[in-house]
Design a protein around this motif. Structure first.
Motif, PDB file in Angstrom:
ATOM      1  N   ILE A 143       0.494  -4.831   2.473  1.00 33.95           N
ATOM      2  CA  ILE A 143      -0.937  -4.848   2.896  1.00 33.95           C
ATOM      3  C   ILE A 143      -1.301  -3.291   4.169  1.00 33.95           C
ATOM      4  O   ILE A 143      -2.246  -2.900   4.086  1.00 33.95           O
ATOM      5  N   GLU A 144      -0.283  -4.222   5.068  1.00 30.29           N
ATOM      6  CA  GLU A 144      -0.588  -3.406   6.094  1.00 30.29           C
ATOM      7  C   GLU A 144      -0.169  -1.887   5.826  1.00 30.29           C
ATOM      8  O   GLU A 144      -1.110  -0.796   7.069  1.00 30.29           O
ATOM      9  N   LYS A 145       0.730  -1.017   5.144  1.00 32.79           N
ATOM     10  CA  LYS A 145       1.091  -0.203   4.997  1.00 32.79           C
ATOM     11  C   LYS A 145       0.515   0.692   4.298  1.00 32.79           C
ATOM     12  O   LYS A 145      -0.129   1.577   4.979  1.00 32.79           O
ATOM     13  N   ALA A 149      -1.660   3.640   5.130  1.00 33.85           N
ATOM     14  CA  ALA A 149      -2.068   5.245   4.978  1.00 33.85           C
ATOM     15  C   ALA A 149      -3.536   5.571   4.736  1.00 33.85           C
ATOM     16  O   ALA A 149      -3.250   6.521   5.223  1.00 33.85           O
ATOM     17  N   LEU A 150      -4.118   4.541   4.402  1.00 37.57           N
ATOM     18  CA  LEU A 150      -5.815   5.121   4.801  1.00 37.57           C
ATOM     19  C   LEU A 150      -5.627   5.272   5.641  1.00 37.57           C
ATOM     20  O   LEU A 150      -6.984   6.766   5.433  1.00 37.57           O
ATOM     21  N   MET A 151      -6.252   4.391   6.598  1.00 42.37           N
ATOM     22  CA  MET A 151      -6.123   5.278   8.308  1.00 42.37           C
ATOM     23  C   MET A 151      -6.304   6.945   8.581  1.00 42.37           C
ATOM     24  O   MET A 151      -6.243   7.510   9.315  1.00 42.37           O
ATOM     25  N   GLN A 152      -4.781   7.592   7.900  1.00 42.85           N
ATOM     26  CA  GLN A 152      -4.027   8.268   8.381  1.00 42.85           C
ATOM     27  C   GLN A 152      -5.184   9.174   7.543  1.00 42.85           C
ATOM     28  O   GLN A 152      -4.904  10.363   8.148  1.00 42.85           O
ATOM     29  N   SER A 156     -10.935   3.954   9.427  1.00 42.67           N
ATOM     30  CA  SER A 156     -11.063   3.114   9.944  1.00 42.67           C
ATOM     31  C   SER A 156     -10.788   1.850   9.503  1.00 42.67           C
ATOM     32  O   SER A 156     -10.545   1.895   8.676  1.00 42.67           O
ATOM     33  N   GLU A 157      -9.407   1.253  10.876  1.00 40.77           N
ATOM     34  CA  GLU A 157      -8.770  -0.143  10.680  1.00 40.77           C
ATOM     35  C   GLU A 157      -9.242  -1.001   9.441  1.00 40.77           C
ATOM     36  O   GLU A 157      -9.366  -0.995   8.565  1.00 40.77           O
ATOM     37  N   ILE A 164      -9.311  -1.653   0.339  1.00 39.96           N
ATOM     38  CA  ILE A 164      -8.517  -2.456  -0.719  1.00 39.96           C
ATOM     39  C   ILE A 164      -9.560  -3.628  -1.357  1.00 39.96           C
ATOM     40  O   ILE A 164      -8.973  -3.933  -2.315  1.00 39.96           O
ATOM     41  N   GLN A 165      -9.706  -4.058  -0.117  1.00 42.73           N
ATOM     42  CA  GLN A 165     -10.565  -5.200  -0.826  1.00 42.73           C
ATOM     43  C   GLN A 165     -11.516  -5.622  -2.503  1.00 42.73           C
ATOM     44  O   GLN A 165     -11.549  -5.790  -3.018  1.00 42.73           O
TER      45      GLN A 165
END
Length: 187
Positions: A143-145, A149-152, A156-157, A164-165
């Motif tokens: 999930i963190e990865k 990838a979405l943050m790139q 925002s985080e 994802i949710q």
């Protein structure tokens, strides 16, 4: 049905152990004469408990216990005339839960059986908990990865996690499954 496998090359010992275990509440007594038969019967019948002699023809009890523990884990109580440190260490490494020194009395067998079963249950529960924690940790990493990838891509985080949710809820998938899918699409 509470089944137990009693393994000893001496029929009189098997009979004594079986009689004691019937008093303890076991209803199905299986018997074997050697370690190889014990392995075969343990795999076929999956008993709740195995009580096994150490010195037997074909295969000794410790070797059989090691093989049984790998294939179909179950609590094992070893019957032995030996109480030396080397035998105890071999038994421990083979997965034996407890042992009773022969000649044994019926009142010695009950605590050994009770402790073996309860210890086995505790260890099994701990293994399940460890497996669950490993899975949770692995899920968090994925999930963190995916979040990274979405943050790139400029999110925002918090936005990445919410995306994802939402995807997980809409697709009725777990966060881990959605995160894996995100990572696959970004490769």
């Amino acid at each position: 049905m509470k089944s137990v496998l009693v393994v000893d090359d001496k029929p009189e010992i098997r009979r004594r152990v079986a009689e004691a275990l019937l008093k303890y509440g076991f209803t199905d007594i299986l018997e074997a004469e050697n370690g190889q038969q014990a392995i075969d019967m343990a795999q076929a019948h999956k008993p709740l408990l195995i009580i096994m002699d150490y010195v037997m023809p074909v295969m000794d009890g410790i070797t059989a216990a090691e093989k049984i523990s790998k294939k179909c884990p179950t609590p094992i109580v070893l019957l032995t005339t030996r109480a030396d440190q080397e035998t105890i260490e071999k038994a421990r490494l083979a997965g034996i839960s407890n042992y009773v020194v022969e000649p044994f009395r019926e009142d010695q067998l009950f605590p050994a059986v009770d402790l073996a079963i309860h210890h086995f249950i505790e260890v099994a529960n701990l293994r399940q908990e460890v497996a669950k924690l490993k899975d949770t940790l692995e899920s968090r990493k994925i999930i963190e990865k995916a979040k990274g990838a979405l943050m790139q891509q400029g999110m925002s985080e918090q936005e990445a996690y919410r995306k994802i949710q939402r995807m997980a809820m809409n697709k009725r998938k777990t966060l881990k499954e959605v995160a894996e899918a995100i990572l696959l699409t970004m490769e």
